[in-house]
Design an enzyme around this catalytic site. Structure first.
Site, PDB file in Angstrom:
ATOM      1  N   CYS A 326     -17.909  31.442 -32.642  1.00 16.16           N
ATOM      2  CA  CYS A 326     -16.843  30.903 -33.685  1.00 16.16           C
ATOM      3  C   CYS A 326     -15.850  31.573 -33.981  1.00 16.16           C
ATOM      4  O   CYS A 326     -14.925  31.895 -32.915  1.00 16.16           O
ATOM      5  CB  CYS A 326     -17.584  30.719 -35.079  1.00 16.16           C
ATOM      6  SG  CYS A 326     -16.801  29.493 -36.255  1.00 16.16           S
ATOM      7  N   HIS A 423     -22.738  27.191 -34.053  1.00 17.65           N
ATOM      8  CA  HIS A 423     -23.898  28.098 -34.656  1.00 17.65           C
ATOM      9  C   HIS A 423     -25.167  27.461 -34.660  1.00 17.65           C
ATOM     10  O   HIS A 423     -25.524  26.500 -34.519  1.00 17.65           O
ATOM     11  CB  HIS A 423     -23.436  28.133 -36.029  1.00 17.65           C
ATOM     12  CG  HIS A 423     -22.240  28.967 -36.332  1.00 17.65           C
ATOM     13  ND1 HIS A 423     -22.049  30.192 -36.480  1.00 17.65           N
ATOM     14  CD2 HIS A 423     -20.909  28.544 -37.025  1.00 17.65           C
ATOM     15  CE1 HIS A 423     -20.721  30.490 -36.903  1.00 17.65           C
ATOM     16  NE2 HIS A 423     -20.149  29.416 -37.256  1.00 17.65           N
TER      17      HIS A 423
END
Length: 483
Positions: A326, A423
């Protein structure tokens, strides 16, 4: 409501254990936290909530929902936070503007009533300490909520950190009479040794406060196998006998969603090292992971100030691998642009240049759960995305993952640098095994079933609390609530 004498006294864990215990008794249980402050978030079908509430929902055997954590404050600096209200971005809050928090109470009560309507039992988690009287006027996280919703509370003290008698008695002393009346009992958490040795301490607290004790709970060693709520739980790591891979993770100020790393911590053959400021990245690491970040531009500047950019470049020159998750993915690219000033003044910054991609931060926030596959092995799993921004460039043609028909992430031309917005990829045993085998050059034959382990630990946590807490007294408190 489970209150604590301070942060990190075990409130989240106790609520999770009680959720599992009561769910297994056949009750419809829902967790609830009026206000959370954490960058460890979870994606739900309708937005994001604190990771702890997602774990509690899992413990209760229900899907997580934004009503379980209607106010989530995600720190962006030492003096301000992004506001997530019922799952969606709702502006920013400065630390000096704490009086605004009271404005969120109607939404908090709205979410609580919706949850209550579908549940036999709602277990509410407080935040920090209810004894912070300087914040009481606009409090919605502790006794301000308890009084508004008429929810009886239990105050938990952590004996492991010392001073538990003073913490509990002192909390009683500084609360006003109406707040004090909402607390009906206390409990002691994280005791080491023979609990009978604290009998006199229990008597002292009860005499000083008038509260009965619901139990003294011994330290639960397996808590390390459950996702942690905040950065207070990030350990520096230690050498692991038998490890064949070393993974280094620089701990940046805005680190977010760091439970991405939990499955790696549980791997016998992987040594995970959390590198703090003032320490160089280990030269013998096989993999450097740049974790998620709530403040990509700030963390990029700090990474350079710390000299970690030089360490990462040297690691890469030695043939090491790098993974960006991310915000970490954005940092690995050529440039990060913030034209709208979403993370501070509008501007841009050069990234580390290890991936040929450019990132533009955009107003719209992506929050979703996804099914994905690992491009190299075909292994499948479930993950989630929570991010601002879009990353594009030639290296996205070598995407490490697929989400449906969509290529996701980027891989460098030499194959040693990877970035992804996903994630939770390591929570999939098959994907994790494929990634580690690719890194080690051979299968590591891990016996870890991560998701099954989390559920087994929740079961044992429930049994642990059932053994040491007066569960019938807790139910009686809930039944005694007047509507």
């Amino acid at each position: 409501m489970i209150l604590g004498t301070g942060s990190n006294v075990g409130k989240s864990l106790i609520v999770a254990g009680l959720c599992r215990l009561f769910a297994d008794r056949g009750l419809k249980v829902r967790p609830f936290k009026p206000q959370n402050m954490s960058n460890n978030a979870a994606a739900t079908a309708h937005g994001e909530i604190g990771r702890a509430q997602a774990l509690q929902a899992r413990a209760a055997r229900v899907a997580p929902h934004v009503d379980m954590n209607p106010v989530l404050l995600k720190p962006e600096s030492d003096t301000g936070s992004q506001i997530i209200l019922q799952g969606r971005v709702a502006g920013h809050l400065s630390s000096g503007d704490f009086t605004r928090r009271g404005d969120f109470l109607p939404k908090v009560l709205e979410s609580f009533e919706r949850l209550s309507a579908e549940a036999d039992l709602v277990l509410v988690e407080g935040a920090g300490s209810p004894a912070e009287t300087n914040l009481r006027a606009r409090d919605i996280a502790n006794l301000g909520f308890a009084r508004a919703a008429n929810v009886p509370a239990v105050l938990v003290g952590d004996i492991d950190r010392g001073g538990v008698i003073a913490s509990l008695v002192g909390s009683h002393a500084v609360l006003d009479e109406a707040d004090r009346a909402m607390i009906r009992a206390f409990a002691i958490n994280r005791f080491r040794g023979d609990v009978s040795l604290f009998r006199d301490g229990v008597t002292t607290i009860s005499r000083a406060t008038g509260w009965p004790c619901l139990g003294v709970v011994p330290w639960f060693n397996e808590a390390v196998h459950l996702p942690a709520e905040d950065g207070l739980d990030l350990s520096a790591g230690a050498p692991k006998r038998g490890a064949v891979l070393k993974v280094a993770v620089p701990v940046l100020p805005g680190i977010a969603n760091f439970d991405d790393l939990d499955p790696l911590k549980q791997e016998d053959k992987v040594e995970l090292v959390m590198v703090r400021r003032g320490t160089a990245l280990p030269g013998d690491a096989d993999l450097v992971i740049l974790p998620g970040s709530k403040t990509t531009m700030r963390d990029l500047a700090m990474l350079r100030a710390e000299g970690w950019d030089i360490d990462i470049a040297a690691h890469h020159r030695r043939g090491g691998h790098v993974l960006g998750l991310c915000g970490g993915y954005q940092i690995l690219g050529r440039v990060v642009r913030d034209p709208l000033g979403l993370e501070g003044p509008p501007g841009e910054a050069d990234g580390l240049g290890l991936l040929d991609v450019e990132t533009v931060l955009e107003q719209a926030k992506t929050v979703r759960e996804v099914a994905f596959s690992h491009a190299a092995s075909g292994a499948e799993g479930r993950a989630y995305e929570i991010h601002l921004g879009r990353s594009e460039g030639p290296d996205t043609a070598r995407a490490p993952f697929r989400v449906g028909e969509r290529a996701e992430g980027a891989v460098s031309a030499d194959g040693r640098v990877t970035g992804t917005y996903l994630h939770g990829v390591f929570s999939s045993d098959a994907v994790r095994a494929a990634c580690l085998a690719q890194l080690a050059g051979r299968a590591l034959n891990s016996g870890l079933n991560y998701e099954a382990q989390v559920d087994a630990v929740l079961d044992r946590l429930a049994a642990h609390l059932g053994r040491y807490l007066d569960i019938e007294a807790i139910l009686a408190l809930a039944h005694a609530r007047s509507f």
